[in-house]
Structures are given as structure tokens and as C-alpha cells.
Design a protein around this motif. Structure first.
Motif, PDB file in Angstrom:
ATOM      1  N   UNK A  26       0.823  -1.198   0.000  1.00 31.68           N
ATOM      2  CA  UNK A  26       0.000   0.000   0.000  1.00 31.68           C
ATOM      3  C   UNK A  26       0.859   1.250   0.000  1.00 31.68           C
ATOM      4  N   UNK A  27       0.236   2.329  -0.454  1.00 38.57           N
ATOM      5  CA  UNK A  27       0.875   3.645  -0.444  1.00 38.57           C
ATOM      6  C   UNK A  27      -0.223   4.696  -0.524  1.00 38.57           C
ATOM      7  N   UNK A  28       0.009   5.843   0.098  1.00 38.23           N
ATOM      8  CA  UNK A  28      -0.909   6.967  -0.026  1.00 38.23           C
ATOM      9  C   UNK A  28      -1.902   7.089   1.101  1.00 38.23           C
ATOM     10  N   UNK A  29      -2.675   8.150   1.023  1.00 34.52           N
ATOM     11  CA  UNK A  29      -3.706   8.442   2.011  1.00 34.52           C
ATOM     12  C   UNK A  29      -4.961   8.932   1.292  1.00 34.52           C
ATOM     13  N   UNK A  30      -6.109   8.708   1.923  1.00 29.21           N
ATOM     14  CA  UNK A  30      -7.354   9.189   1.346  1.00 29.21           C
ATOM     15  C   UNK A  30      -8.325   8.057   1.099  1.00 29.21           C
ATOM     16  N   UNK A  31      -9.047   8.135   0.010  1.00 34.16           N
ATOM     17  CA  UNK A  31     -10.061   7.131  -0.321  1.00 34.16           C
ATOM     18  C   UNK A  31      -9.380   5.782  -0.556  1.00 34.16           C
ATOM     19  N   UNK A  32      -9.800   4.724   0.154  1.00 34.02           N
ATOM     20  CA  UNK A  32      -9.182   3.407  -0.079  1.00 34.02           C
ATOM     21  C   UNK A  32      -9.488   2.903  -1.491  1.00 34.02           C
ATOM     22  N   UNK A  33      -8.461   2.401  -2.165  1.00 38.40           N
ATOM     23  CA  UNK A  33      -8.599   1.887  -3.530  1.00 38.40           C
ATOM     24  C   UNK A  33      -7.997   0.487  -3.572  1.00 38.40           C
ATOM     25  N   UNK A  34      -8.857  -0.540  -3.562  1.00 41.87           N
ATOM     26  CA  UNK A  34      -8.420  -1.932  -3.575  1.00 41.87           C
ATOM     27  C   UNK A  34      -8.170  -2.384  -5.008  1.00 41.87           C
ATOM     28  N   UNK A  35      -6.977  -2.932  -5.266  1.00 43.35           N
ATOM     29  CA  UNK A  35      -6.561  -3.260  -6.630  1.00 43.35           C
ATOM     30  C   UNK A  35      -6.378  -4.766  -6.809  1.00 43.35           C
ATOM     31  N   UNK A  61      -3.859   3.500  -1.922  1.00 44.24           N
ATOM     32  CA  UNK A  61      -3.832   2.425  -2.910  1.00 44.24           C
ATOM     33  C   UNK A  61      -3.347   1.133  -2.246  1.00 44.24           C
ATOM     34  N   UNK A  62      -4.150   0.078  -2.378  1.00 37.01           N
ATOM     35  CA  UNK A  62      -3.846  -1.215  -1.745  1.00 37.01           C
ATOM     36  C   UNK A  62      -3.921  -2.302  -2.817  1.00 37.01           C
ATOM     37  N   UNK A  63      -2.784  -2.919  -3.103  1.00 35.15           N
ATOM     38  CA  UNK A  63      -2.733  -3.983  -4.122  1.00 35.15           C
ATOM     39  C   UNK A  63      -2.355  -5.289  -3.438  1.00 35.15           C
ATOM     40  N   UNK A  64      -3.172  -6.304  -3.614  1.00 35.26           N
ATOM     41  CA  UNK A  64      -2.961  -7.570  -2.912  1.00 35.26           C
ATOM     42  C   UNK A  64      -2.701  -8.713  -3.885  1.00 35.26           C
ATOM     43  N   UNK A  65      -2.024  -9.736  -3.346  1.00 34.73           N
ATOM     44  CA  UNK A  65      -1.828 -10.992  -4.079  1.00 34.73           C
ATOM     45  C   UNK A  65      -2.914 -11.964  -3.643  1.00 34.73           C
ATOM     46  N   UNK A  66      -3.681 -12.469  -4.570  1.00 43.96           N
ATOM     47  CA  UNK A  66      -4.646 -13.516  -4.214  1.00 43.96           C
ATOM     48  C   UNK A  66      -3.918 -14.704  -3.577  1.00 43.96           C
ATOM     49  N   UNK A  67      -4.581 -15.487  -2.706  1.00 42.40           N
ATOM     50  CA  UNK A  67      -3.989 -16.739  -2.246  1.00 42.40           C
ATOM     51  C   UNK A  67      -3.517 -17.585  -3.433  1.00 42.40           C
ATOM     52  N   UNK A  68      -2.360 -18.218  -3.299  1.00 40.96           N
ATOM     53  CA  UNK A  68      -1.716 -19.039  -4.333  1.00 40.96           C
ATOM     54  C   UNK A  68      -1.002 -18.194  -5.398  1.00 40.96           C
ATOM     55  N   UNK A  69      -1.000 -16.882  -5.230  1.00 42.36           N
ATOM     56  CA  UNK A  69      -0.365 -15.986  -6.198  1.00 42.36           C
ATOM     57  C   UNK A  69       0.723 -15.158  -5.493  1.00 42.36           C
ATOM     58  N   UNK A  70       1.791 -14.872  -6.230  1.00 40.11           N
ATOM     59  CA  UNK A  70       2.822 -13.998  -5.707  1.00 40.11           C
ATOM     60  C   UNK A  70       3.339 -14.455  -4.360  1.00 40.11           C
TER      61      UNK A  70
END
Length: 280
Positions: A26-35, A61-70
Motif C-alpha cells: 500500500x501507499x498513499x492516504x485518502x479514499x481506499x482503492x483496492x486493486x 492504494x492497496x494492491x494484494x496478491x490472491x492466495x496461491x499468487x505472488x
């Protein structure tokens, strides 16, 4: 020494009754943005959004790895290797919902591409109370025909899958980013790409009634599709958007199936007006 502002962490989520250790950055502040990343890939596809001062000034900005990924490895509490890996709609929907709850996000914006784009529509239809808006990239009501055994055949290497994805990028995109997109695809565990395509081509299939029933007054729906995407095509996306009352749609000129990572500058130009709407 120069350090990026991006921070990576693990969170433990209960998904389908099993605890998963899920990695996110994640990075930044403000409106949460799930990627949400594309099939067979991981959250690094969103690094350009995470690195953009223009975006992180107003969005968390929040970018996640699905389970079994990355970096989100399979759970150690069950014999996952004894079952065929197959990504279902219910499981995929549960990930951003659980992550949002765990991080205490208040009605975040969701954005995803390919399987993530399809997921935008499923979330808006099934969980409109959880998101203030969804942004579907390369999304449509259905994309049949992609769930193929060849995608997990012992004689088919990850290099083959990666080269196919290179062919889904726009020829006009910067070569370094096209190659980076291809590189990410070469890293996936062999069964994962085929298993993800189960959702992409089989389990995601929205009827006209489902699309018409989406309440964009509760959860806004915005759709963007690359001009050169030959799998989730602009015509299919536009036809889907026309069935959702209040949804917006635009074709992204000069972009393919991976807009956020194949040509980030051109993508930001297309995304900027949408983010301005959802930020209000």
C-alpha cells in the motif's frame, strides 16, 4: 539511498473457512482503492499506481496478491495439493471483502482487470453495500472458451503462457513494460493460470437480469477496456455497460488487456477522470 514509499505487509484472512496469509502493498492516504490483479499474476501489476504521487495524494492504494499468487503462499493447514486448483466466484469475491474488513476500510473503491474486471461487476451485483464504486477494466458479462487443459499441461511451460500474454498487450506500449508484464506471467505456479480461468470463462456469467439489477446509485460502476484487447473486447464491454443502468464506459485508445502495467502513462490518462468522479 532511495526508498520507495510503498509498504508491504501480510494479513491473516479467513476465507472459505481456512486461514490464509495474504500479502498486500500500500501507499498513499485518502479514499481506499483496492486493486485486483489479472489471472495467473500478482499485485506487482499495480506498482505504477502505487508509485504515482498524483494518485497516492488522494487515494490509499492497496494492491494484494490472491492466495496461491505472488507472495500469498498456499495455506499450510490443508492438503491443497490433493485437490485441483480452481478459482470460484464466491472465493474470489470473499478476498476483497475480507481484506476490507481486516483493514477497517469504509466503503472503499474497488478496481480490477480481466478476472478483476469481471469481479467488479460481481461485487456490484452481490455486495453493493461494501463499495462506494467499482471500476472494471477489461470486464464483460461473460468470456467463455478460455478454461482449457493446455493451460496446465506438463509439456506447456510458463514461458508459453507468458508469451501469450505478451500478445495481449498493445504493440504501441513501451517495450520495457510489455516485457515486464510478460515476466510477471512467467512466475506463476503451473496450475494457477488454468484454475483462475475457471472463474474467467465459466463461473463468471452474468445474465441480463443481473446486470439490469445493479444499483449504481448505491455502488457506482465504471468500465474501461483497451482498444486492442482481443479476449474481453471493447464491443463486449460496451454492450455489458449498456445493460447496467447508470454505468459509464470508455474504450482506452492504444491499450491492451493489461492497461495498468503495459502502458501506465496512457492508462493514467484514461483513469484520471474516473478517479475524479469516485473521489467526490
Amino acid at each position: 539511498m532511495s526508498l520507495d514509499a510503498i509498504v508491504g505487509r501480510y494479513v491473516h484472512l479467513e476465507l472459505a473457512g481456512v486461514e490464509h496469509r495474504v500479502y498486500f502493498e500500500e501507499a498513499g492516504e485518502g479514499v481506499p482503492l483496492l486493486c485486483q490483479h489479472t489471472a495467473g499474476a500478482h499485485g506487482s501489476q499495480w506498482r505504477h499506481l502505487l508509485e504515482s504521487d498524483e494518485i497516492t495524494r488522494d487515494f490509499r492504494v492497496i494492491a494484494y496478491d490472491l492466495p496461491y499468487h505472488g507472495k500469498s503462499l498456499p495455506p499450510t493447514s490443508q492438503a491443497w495439493w490433493s485437490e485441483e486448483y480452481k478459482l470460484t466466484k464466491d472465493f474470489l469475491m470473499s478476498v476483497p471483502l475480507a481484506l476490507s474488513r481486516a483493514l477497517g476500510l469504509e466503503r472503499p473503491v474497488y478496481i480490477g482487470s480481466s478476472i478483476g474486471g469481471h469481479l467488479a461487476l460481481d461485487l456490484a451485483s452481490n455486495h453493493p453495500d461494501a463499495f462506494r464504486a467499482v471500476i472494471g477494466l477489461e470486464a464483460s458479462a461473460a468470456t467463455p472458451g478460455g478454461y482449457l487443459d493446455i493451460m496446465n499441461h506438463p509439456r506447456v511451460s510458463n514461458a508459453f503462457k507468458a508469451s501469450m500474454m505478451y500478445g495481449l498487450t498493445a504493440s504501441t506500449a513501451p517495450e520495457a513494460y510489455r516485457r515486464e508484464t510478460e515476466w510477471v506471467y512467467s512466475q506463476g505456479a503451473p496450475p494457477v493460470f488454468k484454475g483462475d480461468l475457471y472463474y474467467y470463462s465459466v463461473d463468471h456469467h452474468m445474465s441480463p437480469e443481473e446486470l439490469a439489477g445493479i444499483d449504481t446509485g448505491q455502488c457506482a460502476v465504471h468500465m474501461l477496456t483497451g482498444e486492442f484487447d482481443w479476449t474481453a473486447t471493447p464491443s463486449a464491454s460496451e454492450a455489458t455497460a449498456q445493460q447496467i443502468p447508470g454505468a459509464t464506459y470508455a474504450t482506452m485508445a492504444g491499450l491492451g488487456h493489461f492497461p495498468m502495467c503495459e502502458d501506465p502513462e496512457r492508462f493514467l490518462a484514461a483513469l484520471r477522470p474516473v478517479l475524479e468522479k469516485v473521489r467526490r
